[in-house]
Scaffold this motif. Structure first.
Motif: not given
Ligand code: AMP
Ligand code: GLY
Length: 424
Positions: A406-424
């Motif tokens: 098995h493997h994960r299917n979402d490696i770098a996905e959130a980074a690539s689609d811009g959905s990671i945010t740094v809390p302010q």
């Protein structure tokens, strides 16, 4: 330069591959290595827990540099044993590797160096654990104080699960560290140091949980990527100033300079960056992705760090591309796994442009490559952005076939689609 690489995982295979591509490197030997490394370099059996055996190998082979990959030999003093024979070693002494080997020690050093980290309490009894859990509240963070192969930490909203993990650690004789939960994206930064000068690599991110969407238990790491396109542009400078330099200075002040790679694992929280952990070696799988973007040679940098001459080295040169690494794990990982399953499709995976297969838990049996560990191998791909690198990495992953893997299917996905945010 003749280099001896100690270890048998994907991290060491990635190092070996990088060294082999460098003109100044005449010979690379891996001990004990794995099936991937043995196809490319000489491998020699060694018990990595036996520091004198490692030093014997280094001396007999007349190596110029020994690079110790994993934490266990470092914490056991392999670097001290090698240096005692007059051979340059990239890796901290046992005294300095305590930054990884004891979470309590790491907290003491951070307090002395005023490095921001989660508040924590070291507990030696179930009662102390209960009190600390009550004080910090959910989500609960419970850590084995010592080395635990990436599986010593439980983060959970379930108090019973938190207490159970603490009991298991105490039962095997470890202290337990209970700490404040840090909310925010995680970052790994590798800082090369000779004990005084310090050079950062590209920051990367690991995916530690076993399942997509960060579900399931923690593992040694299921995939990684770099660059961190979502991170503030001064992130690396901030980590150097707030974390790496003060820690390196504090270790030197104590008379136990840290030589090697200081792995700073951080969370970017609303209150600023906080250290989650230090490690005394390169992170696996982050280093697989990071090395794919290192366009300048690695060996002279590590040799300079090992011999106190890092300040004279030119800065590393990084590609503007992106790299994504996806780990293929055996059925049952991070729990118990069966070994000996045949691995198919390695050549097909290597034929995907930009993709490379890096072995971890592999062995050769009857002239076939078979599994011999939880994390079997990782596929690393380079592309001109994260999305291109992901596409290539997953095409290569699809080509590799292992029963039950098995493997994960979402490696770098959130980074690539811009959905990671740094809390302010
Ligand atoms: P460690 O071995 O200390 O890196 O912990 C393994 C993983 O557990 C980290 O990469 C985090 O995902 C998580 N973790 C550890 N400490 C904390 C914390 N204080 N708050 C939130 N998550 C944590
Ligand atoms: N990638 C996590 C570690 O190497 O500890």
């Amino acid at each position: 330069m003749k280099i001896l690489v100690i270890g048998s995982g994907a991290r060491e295979h990635a190092l070996v591959q990088k060294f082999l591509s460098e003109p100044g490197v005449d010979r690379v030997v891996a001990a004990p290595g794995n099936a991937g490394m043995s196809a490319q370099v000489t491998t020699v059996d060694v018990n990595v827990a036996d520091s004198e055996a490692i030093a014997d190998l280094a001396e007999q082979g007349e190596f110029d540099l020994v690079v110790v990959g994993p934490e266990l030999p470092l914490v056991n003093g392999a670097a001290d044993a090698v240096r005692a024979r007059g051979i340059a070693c990239f890796g901290p002494s046992a005294a300095a590797a305590r930054l990884e080997g004891s979470k309590t020690f790491a907290k003491e050093v951070m307090a002395a160096a005023q490095v921001p980290t989660a508040s924590a309490v070291t507990c030696t009894s179930v009662e102390e654990v209960g009190e600390a859990l009550g004080r910090f509240g959910a989500p609960y963070v419970v850590k084995d104080d010592g080395l635990a192969g990436g599986k010593g930490v439980v983060v959970t909203d379930d108090r019973v699960e938190a207490e159970c993990h603490a009991r298991e650690c105490l039962a095997k004789g470890s202290d337990v560290v209970v700490e404040e939960y840090l909310a925010g994206p995680e970052v790994s930064l590798f800082v090369i140091t000779d004990g005084s000068a310090a050079v950062p690599f590209l920051a990367a991110q690991d995916h530690k949980r076993v399942g997509d969407g960060d579900s399931g238990p923690n593992t040694g790491g299921m995939g990684s990527y770099t660059p961190l396109v979502w991170a503030p542009s001064d992130l690396v400078a901030d980590i150097m100033e707030q974390v790496a330099r003060p820690t390196i200075a504090e270790m030197a002040r104590r008379g136990t300079p840290f030589v090697g790679v200081l792995y700073c694992g951080l969370a970017l929280t609303a209150e600023g960056l906080r250290v989650v952990e230090f490690n005394a070696r390169f992170g696996d799988p982050e280093i697989q992705a990071v090395l794919r973007l290192l366009d300048s040679p690695l060996a002279p940098l590590l040799q300079a760090a090992a011999s106190g001459q890092l300040a004279d080295q030119p800065d590393p040169v990084w590609s503007q591309d992106a790299a994504v690494c996806v780990v293929i794990a055996a059925e049952g990982y991070p729990g118990a796994v069966a070994n000996g399953d045949r691995i198919f499709g390695l050549d097909e995976a290597e034929r995907i442009p930009g993709a490379t297969v890096i072995h971890a838990g592999t062995a050769r049996a009857d002239n076939q490559i078979v599994t011999s560990g939880g994390r079997i191998l990782s596929v690393t791909a380079r592309g001109n952005d994260l999305s291109a690198a992901r596409e290539r990495a997953y095409r290569a992953v699809t080509a590799v076939k292992v029963r039950g893997s098995h493997h994960r299917n979402d490696i770098a996905e959130a980074a690539s689609d811009g959905s990671i945010t740094v809390p302010q």
